[in-house]
Design a protein around this motif. Structure first.
Motif, PDB file in Angstrom:
ATOM      1  N   GLN A   1       0.826  -1.175  -0.034  1.00  0.00           N
ATOM      2  CA  GLN A   1      -0.126   0.249   0.028  1.00  0.00           C
ATOM      3  C   GLN A   1       0.918   1.157   0.127  1.00  0.00           C
ATOM      4  O   GLN A   1       0.582   2.169  -0.639  1.00  0.00           O
ATOM      5  CB  GLN A   1      -0.973   0.094   1.241  1.00  0.00           C
ATOM      6  N   TYR A   2       1.912   1.113   0.586  1.00  0.00           N
ATOM      7  CA  TYR A   2       2.824   2.232   0.696  1.00  0.00           C
ATOM      8  C   TYR A   2       3.595   2.693  -0.695  1.00  0.00           C
ATOM      9  O   TYR A   2       3.810   3.904  -1.123  1.00  0.00           O
ATOM     10  CB  TYR A   2       3.937   2.223   1.747  1.00  0.00           C
TER      11      TYR A   2
ATOM     12  N   ARG B   1       1.263   7.177  -6.459  1.00  0.00           N
ATOM     13  CA  ARG B   1       0.215   7.922  -6.802  1.00  0.00           C
ATOM     14  C   ARG B   1       0.683   9.410  -6.514  1.00  0.00           C
ATOM     15  O   ARG B   1       0.143  10.334  -6.846  1.00  0.00           O
ATOM     16  CB  ARG B   1      -0.812   7.657  -5.728  1.00  0.00           C
ATOM     17  N   ALA B   2       1.471   9.490  -5.527  1.00  0.00           N
ATOM     18  CA  ALA B   2       2.185  10.907  -5.281  1.00  0.00           C
ATOM     19  C   ALA B   2       2.992  11.377  -6.487  1.00  0.00           C
ATOM     20  O   ALA B   2       2.684  12.807  -6.759  1.00  0.00           O
ATOM     21  CB  ALA B   2       3.145  10.691  -4.067  1.00  0.00           C
TER      22      ALA B   2
ATOM     23  N   ASP C   1       0.906   4.294  -2.585  1.00  0.00           N
ATOM     24  CA  ASP C   1       0.795   5.917  -2.260  1.00  0.00           C
ATOM     25  C   ASP C   1       2.089   6.468  -2.995  1.00  0.00           C
ATOM     26  O   ASP C   1       2.164   7.650  -3.360  1.00  0.00           O
ATOM     27  CB  ASP C   1       1.031   5.840  -0.660  1.00  0.00           C
ATOM     28  N   GLU C   2       3.345   6.118  -2.959  1.00  0.00           N
ATOM     29  CA  GLU C   2       4.585   6.482  -3.414  1.00  0.00           C
ATOM     30  C   GLU C   2       4.210   6.779  -5.135  1.00  0.00           C
ATOM     31  O   GLU C   2       4.660   7.869  -5.507  1.00  0.00           O
ATOM     32  CB  GLU C   2       5.790   5.678  -3.332  1.00  0.00           C
TER      33      GLU C   2
ATOM     34  N   ARG D   1       0.315  -4.886  -5.136  1.00  0.00           N
ATOM     35  CA  ARG D   1      -0.398  -5.226  -3.816  1.00  0.00           C
ATOM     36  C   ARG D   1      -1.117  -6.559  -4.061  1.00  0.00           C
ATOM     37  O   ARG D   1      -1.149  -7.488  -3.052  1.00  0.00           O
ATOM     38  CB  ARG D   1      -1.454  -4.143  -3.648  1.00  0.00           C
TER      39      ARG D   1
ATOM     40  N   ARG E   1      -0.828  -1.320  -7.898  1.00  0.00           N
ATOM     41  CA  ARG E   1      -2.020  -1.879  -7.494  1.00  0.00           C
ATOM     42  C   ARG E   1      -1.784  -3.590  -7.744  1.00  0.00           C
ATOM     43  O   ARG E   1      -2.160  -4.258  -7.046  1.00  0.00           O
ATOM     44  CB  ARG E   1      -3.120  -1.512  -8.285  1.00  0.00           C
TER      45      ARG E   1
END
Length: 440
Positions: free
Chosen positions: A53-54, A60-61, A57-58, A127, A124
């Motif tokens: 998940q991190y 997506r940033a 997030d990376e 994950r 995704r």
């Protein structure tokens, strides 16, 4: 070897995060649950799922606005001069002030970046990959724990067989000793019986040592401290004849196949990411800031500020890089083809394992049944031989041979039971139902 109830598991639970209730024996389900909560492999795979998940997030940033600020202050100890020709005369003018400072904030927003879009898909998928890998790790751990558990149980049964045989032989020795003392028996028979008892005691110690090693192996397999004493229940070998007719589920439902398919997806996304180098990149950029000059320090001195601002689009179009991108795409394609070969080979191996498990179940059921009947027959032979010996109708050699035959029959039964349980685990694995060992 110490063998007491597992009250010390309460102490182990303080360090491991999992506890078994006092006065409870270690069942297979408890052993598996303990392993899933405490073994390093299970813990690490859980952390991989969390870390995925991190990673998302990376990535997506990168699609969000990137805002940054900057500031600087500088003192020009020596101000450079520039010559100017004015009306035939050269004049030197100092370019700047002793102090200058800047403060600005800038923003950058990706508008079109194919690599970024592909990266979001890959994150995704990663994950999902780690979620499947966590499931596979748990299944492999369950299989390992079950095999170690039944290995300990078989050794315990061997010890019980030796203890039973030792008790029977000791009773025979006591009878012979009484006959010898009464002058009705031969001392050589007593000596031979004592030799048999000594051999059994030596074998018993060997089995006890082996049991301790296997118990330690089981503790390690579930992540339990070596100082913890464990006790297994008195009955675990339940035989289910219906397993012989099990229909193995589709291979596509196997975790091993799912994780390889997910790896193929990641490899395909990697190839798409490389192909993104063929696409142009477009982004928006803007900045707002101030530049100041003066004779003194920016704060409190003779200083003047001037505002600056700019907005713009940045477009990058790849034209030619010598074929490097094409070469990378071809390399990624080869990796995908290799992964497909691994997938097909894994399917073949799983098919083989499934068929072997079904065949082993059938053979084990037949062997267990034969060994049970043989053990019962050996027990009857021993009873008859013992009765005949006491009535002078059988020799001591025949009695000892009958006791050894019963011991061999019982050991053969124990071995066949272990083989059945190992095959049962493999068949349950082939059906993708190893988790049922936790919930039974």
């Amino acid at each position: 070897m110490k063998r007491i109830n597992i009250i010390t598991l309460l102490v182990a639970g303080i360090f491991s995060g999992s506890m078994l209730h006092a006065q409870e024996t270690l069942t297979l389900q408890e052993a598996v649950k303990f392993a899933l909560e405490n073994k390093a492999e299970a813990k690490k795979s859980k952390l991989d799922v969390e870390n995925a998940q991190y990673q998302i997030d990376e990535v997506r940033a990168g699609a969000l606005p990137q805002i940054s600020g900057s500031a600087s202050v500088k003192y020009n100890a020596i101000i450079p001069s520039m010559p100017l020709d004015m009306g035939g005369q050269t004049t030197y003018i100092k370019m700047g002030q002793p102090w200058n400072s800047t403060a600005a904030i800038s923003v950058n927003q990706q508008i079109f970046n194919q690599s970024l879009f592909t990266g979001l898909k890959a994150a995704r998928t990663t994950r999902e990959f780690y979620a499947i890998n966590h499931q596979l790790t748990e299944e492999q751990l369950i299989e390992k724990v079950a095999n170690a558990y039944y290995d300990v149980y078989t050794t315990q049964l061997q010890l019980e067989t030796i203890d039973s045989n030792l008790g029977s032989t000791t009773k025979t020795r006591d009878v012979i000793a009484g006959l010898v003392q009464a002058g009705l028996g031969r001392k050589i028979d007593l000596d031979r019986t004592n030799v048999a008892i000594n051999n059994l005691q030596a074998n018993r110690q060997i089995v006890i040592n082996a049991l301790e090693l296997k118990e330690n192996a089981l503790k390690f397999a579930i992540g339990m401290g070596m100082e913890t004493d464990i006790v297994l229940p008195t009955e675990t070998f339940d035989i289910d004849a219906g397993l012989a007719g099990y229909a193995v589920s589709e291979l596509n439902n196997r975790t091993e196949i799912q994780i390889l398919e997910k790896q193929n997806e990641l490899l395909e996304l990697n190839r798409q990411n490389i192909k993104a180098d063929y696409y142009p990149k477009l982004s928006f950029g803007g900045d707002l800031g101030y530049t100041g000059f003066g004779q003194g320090f920016p704060l409190g001195g003779d200083f003047n500020w001037f505002g600056t601002s700019g907005l713009g689009l940045n477009l990058s179009i790849p034209i030619f890089n010598g074929g490097a991108t094409k070469a990378k795409v071809n390399q990624a394609t080869i990796k995908i083809k290799q992964a497909q070969v691994d997938l097909e080979d894994t399917k073949l191996a799983l098919n083989l394992a499934n068929e072997n498990a079904r065949a082993q179940i059938k053979n084990s059921l037949l062997t267990v049944d034969a060994n049970r009947r043989n053990t019962q027959l050996a027990q009857e032979v021993l009873n008859d031989t013992n009765n005949n010996y006491r009535n002078g109708l059988a020799t001591l050699t025949e009695l000892l041979d009958a006791e050894n035959a019963l011991s061999d029959a019982q050991n053969n039964l124990n071995t066949s039971l272990l083989n059945y349980k190992v095959a049962e685990i493999q068949l349950i694995k082939a059906n993708g139902k190893l988790k049922t060992l936790v919930n039974e």
